[in-house]
Scaffold this motif. Structure first.
Motif, PDB file in Angstrom:
ATOM      1  N   ALA A  88       0.822  -1.206   0.000  1.00 23.83           N
ATOM      2  CA  ALA A  88       0.000   0.000   0.000  1.00 23.83           C
ATOM      3  C   ALA A  88       0.859   1.261   0.000  1.00 23.83           C
ATOM      4  N   GLN A  89       2.120   1.133   0.381  1.00 22.45           N
ATOM      5  CA  GLN A  89       3.002   2.294   0.461  1.00 22.45           C
ATOM      6  C   GLN A  89       3.874   2.476  -0.779  1.00 22.45           C
ATOM      7  N   VAL A  90       3.695   1.612  -1.777  1.00 25.99           N
ATOM      8  CA  VAL A  90       4.552   1.660  -2.966  1.00 25.99           C
ATOM      9  C   VAL A  90       4.227   2.870  -3.826  1.00 25.99           C
ATOM     10  N   MET A  91       5.266   3.531  -4.298  1.00 20.52           N
ATOM     11  CA  MET A  91       5.114   4.651  -5.221  1.00 20.52           C
ATOM     12  C   MET A  91       5.589   4.228  -6.611  1.00 20.52           C
ATOM     13  N   PRO A  92       5.065   4.848  -7.668  1.00 17.22           N
ATOM     14  CA  PRO A  92       5.514   4.497  -9.029  1.00 17.22           C
ATOM     15  C   PRO A  92       6.998   4.781  -9.208  1.00 17.22           C
ATOM     16  N   ILE A  93       7.635   4.047 -10.107  1.00 17.17           N
ATOM     17  CA  ILE A  93       9.021   4.365 -10.421  1.00 17.17           C
ATOM     18  C   ILE A  93       9.044   5.556 -11.380  1.00 17.17           C
ATOM     19  N   GLN A  94      10.197   6.198 -11.453  1.00 18.24           N
ATOM     20  CA  GLN A  94      10.317   7.442 -12.225  1.00 18.24           C
ATOM     21  C   GLN A  94      10.125   7.214 -13.720  1.00 18.24           C
ATOM     22  N   ARG A  95       9.543   8.201 -14.361  1.00 14.94           N
ATOM     23  CA  ARG A  95       9.436   8.157 -15.809  1.00 14.94           C
ATOM     24  C   ARG A  95      10.830   8.271 -16.424  1.00 14.94           C
ATOM     25  N   ILE A  96      11.001   7.678 -17.598  1.00 13.68           N
ATOM     26  CA  ILE A  96      12.300   7.626 -18.255  1.00 13.68           C
ATOM     27  C   ILE A  96      12.416   8.779 -19.252  1.00 13.68           C
TER      28      ILE A  96
END
Length: 347
Positions: free
Chosen positions: A157-165
């Motif tokens: 529930a605490q996961v954030m998206p990885i950065q855009r490339i």
């Protein structure tokens, strides 16, 4: 966390969507336990998927070459042992990984495997005495459970998206007008039972094309798919075919910079989801209850046929079983409904 575990081997050899679904779990793992090193055993093609995740390196499994068969897997096992692995998380649980498990049993290295939930999924997809209840545990959570068994508790529930490339010059040039809203469209799937009819997808594209604020980016692969997408590009002024023009890394970069993705129950939806891109997924004879919904950051929509009219849905986990009378099940999803869902996510 187990104090004597600092290097985990993670196994997931295929398919693309299943590999992509490991990303939110690995992100949670590396952020919660930043001193743990991860070696991910998979196909070399998938390496770009993990480049944004710290402490994760890929080890290529050449299962059609030097790692083929029982003796090839023994060679692979010896190579992996040289990496000083402390524990193994098998997120695949197939014949190859089970052979590796047998080899690792000669050591005291902990080896935990994915519980695929076969019994629950069989009951959910049965054509007789179906037990439609759920949703079943998500694949993401099943992956997390493997790490929990190794002593690494994770809160997805605490996961954030990885950065855009960042886009290369070539991929940037595909964006005809960068100010336009970028809609990805991936109209294909491995099985016909979970692919929206191409003539109806053309109606969706035609309606979206009327809005000159949109640029429509088409994704696919293989000669037949590329030809169909080239035809869409030629017909619709706001359409751009990306298939056959990009490396996988470049394609990921483009997907990571979309504003929304329209996909089937297939890998492209999962790839977009790991970057936090809102996803509209279309479901035919499969169903999100089986646990393969794209990772949800609160932005996704799933559209499916009414089970009142098609009570046998889901007929399979993978979309490879289409009972008589279910050949046109996806036509129950109207192009208007799809366009409305995309517009809602964009608003």
């Amino acid at each position: 966390m187990k104090k004597d575990v600092s290097h985990i081997l993670v196994i997931r050899l295929s398919a693309m969507g299943d590999v992509a679904m490991t990303v939110p779990v690995l992100t949670a793992l590396t952020r919660t336990y930043p001193n743990v090193k991860i070696t991910f055993l998979t196909r070399a093609f998938f390496e770009p998927i993990f480049e944004q995740i710290p402490n994760v390196s890929m080890y290529a499994a050449d299962v059609k070459g030097r790692h083929k068969g029982v003796f090839g897997l023994w060679r692979l096992y010896k190579e992996l042992r040289s990496l000083n692995i402390d524990a193994v998380a098998d997120l695949h649980n197939v014949l190859r990984s089970n052979i590796l498990r047998r080899y690792f049993s000669f050591t005291d290295i902990p080896f935990e495997q994915l519980d695929k939930g076969r019994t629950e999924k069989k009951a959910l997809t049965s054509l007789k005495n179906k037990k439609f209840h759920g949703p079943l545990k998500s694949t993401h959570q099943r992956y997390a459970d493997v790490f929990d068994a190794l002593g690494f508790s994770l809160d997805l529930a605490q996961v954030m998206p990885i950065q855009r490339i960042s886009l290369s010059d070539f991929t940037d040039n595909l964006l005809s007008e960068p100010a336009k809203i970028k809609i990805g469209i991936a109209p294909f799937a491995a099985f016909q039972g979970k692919m929206y009819p191409i003539e109806l997808m053309e109606e969706v594209i035609e309606e979206l094309n009327k809005n000159n604020a949109y640029q429509l980016l088409f994704f696919g692969g293989g000669k037949d798919e590329i030809e169909k997408l080239n035809a869409f590009e030629a017909k619709f002024e706001n359409g751009t075919n990306c298939a056959g023009k990009l490396s996988f890394k470049e394609e990921l970069a483009l997907i990571s910079n979309l504003d929304v993705m329209l996909a089937m129950d297939s890998g492209n939806g999962h790839l977009a989801a790991i970057y936090g891109i809102p996803v509209v997924t279309l479901w035919g004879v499969t169903h999100p209850y089986a646990g393969f919904y794209p990772f949800n950051y609160g932005k996704n929509k799933s559209l499916m046929a009414d089970r009142g009219a098609y009570p046998l849905i889901p007929t399979s986990v993978y979309g490879n079983k289409v009972p008589k009378g279910y050949e046109r099940v996806m036509e129950a999803i109207s192009p208007t409904e799809i366009v409305q869902s995309i517009n809602e996510l964009l608003s």
